[in-house]
Design an enzyme around this catalytic site. Structure first.
Site, PDB file in Angstrom:
ATOM      1  N   GLU A 164     -15.732 -46.158  24.219  1.00 55.42           N
ATOM      2  CA  GLU A 164     -14.261 -46.042  24.254  1.00 55.42           C
ATOM      3  C   GLU A 164     -13.802 -44.592  24.118  1.00 55.42           C
ATOM      4  O   GLU A 164     -12.605 -44.330  24.090  1.00 55.42           O
ATOM      5  CB  GLU A 164     -13.568 -46.839  23.130  1.00 55.42           C
ATOM      6  CG  GLU A 164     -13.863 -48.312  23.099  1.00 55.42           C
ATOM      7  CD  GLU A 164     -13.147 -49.029  21.934  1.00 55.42           C
ATOM      8  OE1 GLU A 164     -12.396 -48.381  21.180  1.00 55.42           O
ATOM      9  OE2 GLU A 164     -13.348 -50.239  21.810  1.00 55.42           O
ATOM     10  N   GLY A 165     -14.732 -43.671  23.919  1.00 56.77           N
ATOM     11  CA  GLY A 165     -14.377 -42.287  23.605  1.00 56.77           C
ATOM     12  C   GLY A 165     -14.302 -42.021  22.115  1.00 56.77           C
ATOM     13  O   GLY A 165     -13.960 -40.913  21.697  1.00 56.77           O
TER      14      GLY A 165
END
Lengths: 349, 349
Positions: free
Chosen positions: B317-318
């Site tokens: 998701e970062g």
């Protein structure tokens, strides 16, 4: 001295159960999840929240600098205090981006008193310590005063909005005092805990190890077995004032229900002292980073802490502790703010 | 595609010289100092500054989920997109405390289009990839479109104030595609780069390794030696759309003069692709963290990157990239904002 309640074990369990309901694979946030449940137990809430932080940078001088144990002259301690107050030091810059106020606690700098400043807490117990090779660093009553100065500084930070607290240190010569105190409290040899501090050469390093050995010998002559002696008396023998003040910061921060974050080698010596005075501290204490000082890893092992960051820092001032604030805020935000699978309508695996 | 200028080597040298004049022992801020000089070279300033950050979370589906390679059903991809837009996912919480905007790029999710949302960038190239075991994940023109979608998303983030940019990923099945693409680009075996993703059991893991092997064999049949083939054609064979989009985020972010931060395994596969397309990317690219996925370490070695954090994350998701933003901001703040020995009147060692 505080009387510290243990963190709430029931919230550890409730927070662990909540982690499993959040919209992520179980365990996929690793050490952020562990930190989050610890924050829940400290805050007694399964939805912990962290806001502004603060660091109390305790500054003091060391009589042992007479032995040539540091790469920098002792005058750098008051110069750096001025630099902290002017905002030019590393801890100021890191605190700014990490959402932390910087308080500078003069607990024993040598030289003229500093002009009043809103971020300066003047609480000089004495003008530097005695030379621990020849004499006690301070009297036990002075050690208690330094501890209380740290506690008072922490209380001010909390009253001004801190939700997360670190201690930092400034004191030319203080890795020598930290090595002596760490060896004494943990029953280790001087060579196991003595490093190069701000960067001494081989000859000065050899001298530094000898200085620590002789200081331990002298303190044993006064107190007997240093592992069993009163820890504050051991700290009075081996000093420094800012190390003892750091212990006070941790104790009062934890007593106010805040997570407290250890920094490098001198400050973590203060954490060891605090944990010896109040074993319940361990539930509130985080290690910000792993310092390059070899004795730091021994301290962390003794405290049962795994550091959040490992960036080869060896500066002190609280830099490595403050740099970990955003990681702790993220740990709280994940646990406190994420949606559960039910809330978000996400299918579980 | 961008034409990326190299970072400015002269500023690397000037920044190194400035580090030595700052009020700290030389090298005492370790990896923060290294990061700082790299930021100076990227920003062409010996006083780098970082403000707001952004993460583009690219989302897409994967035909290979038909092979039973993931612990979660494919419907989780669109569900998590909704969760990102509602602010309930881990990346939202971490971005909030780390000073980053979250953009969600739909570059190939399956199912109905999402309702308009200010943080959603709709740019669906196709409805998920083909099953890379049996067919190309996408056509080369679609790979180019996915790359451009990532570039456009990065340009939007920059135009809206980002000074620091990460890519994130969401796509059930994407560690399989990332393993295949990584093995292809680096000439590694499937078993060297395939991990357990969101947490499959032993049987599914064995299946996953086989799937990657078969995909590599099929792609070799189409393109020959995958290390020497056109990297975008290799990506078209092995996918995923969000991995290719992440490459575009890095290329356009770097082209705009921003430091760009890689996340976990799928996003770093995108970084490998981007670096193959534009070797000058390496000067702009940081590794946010070290993932638990075993192939991630191989990717980082190939890119010559040492991650800033190591917190046992494996979510994607970062999250791990955004969590490193404060560390990079601190690195810039130290170099850009600290006083020199002269300015502060501090004695040098």
């Amino acid at each position: 001295m505080s009387h510290l309640l243990p963190v709430d074990q029931a919230f550890l369990e409730r927070a662990r159960a909540r982690q499993l309901r959040l919209t992520k694979p179980p365990g996929s946030l690793g050490r952020l999840e562990e930190a989050g449940v610890r924050l829940a137990a400290i805050q007694r809430s399964e939805k912990p929240r962290l806001g502004p932080g603060a660091v109390v940078v305790a500054a003091a001088d060391h009589g042992v600098t007479a032995e040539g144990v540091s790469a920098y002259p002792a005058e750098v301690t008051p110069q750096m205090v001025q630099n902290f107050l002017a905002g030019g030091a590393a801890v100021n810059q890191i605190a700014r981006v990490a959402g932390a106020e910087v308080y500078v606690l003069d607990v024993g700098v040598r030289g003229p008193e500093f002009p009043a400043h809103e971020r300066l807490i003047p609480a000089r117990v004495r003008s530097g310590t005695g030379n621990l090779v020849r004499e006690p660093a301070m009297r036990p009553a002075e050690a208690l005063a330094a501890l209380q100065a740290g506690e008072n500084a922490a209380r001010r930070a909390v009253s001004e909005g801190a939700t997360l607290l670190a201690a930092g240190d400034m004191g030319i010569g203080n890795t020598t005092a930290a090595a002596a105190l760490t060896a004494a409290l943990l029953g280790l040899l001087a060579a196991e805990v003595t490093g190069r501090g701000t960067g001494v050469d081989d000859a000065a390093y050899a001298r530094k190890v000898q200085v620590v050995e002789r200081a331990l010998e002298r303190a044993r002559g006064e107190l007997g077995d240093l592992e069993r002696a009163d820890p504050l008396e051991v700290a009075a023998q081996l000093g420094g004032l800012e190390i003892v003040a750091a212990a006070g910061v941790f104790l009062a921060g934890a007593a106010a229900g805040l997570p407290v974050v250890a920094d490098g080698f001198p400050v973590t010596a203060g954490a060891l002292l605090a944990a010896r005075l109040e074993p319940n501290l361990s539930g509130y204490l985080f290690a910000g980073h792993r310092s390059l000082e070899p004795g730091h890893t021994r301290q962390l092992e003794a405290l049962g802490l795994e550091p959040l960051l490992d960036l080869n820092l060896r500066l002190g001032e609280g830099t490595g502790a403050v740099l970990a604030f955003p990681v702790l805020r993220a740990a709280a935000a994940v646990l406190g703010g994420m949606a559960t699978f039910d809330e978000a309508g996400v299918s579980e695996g």
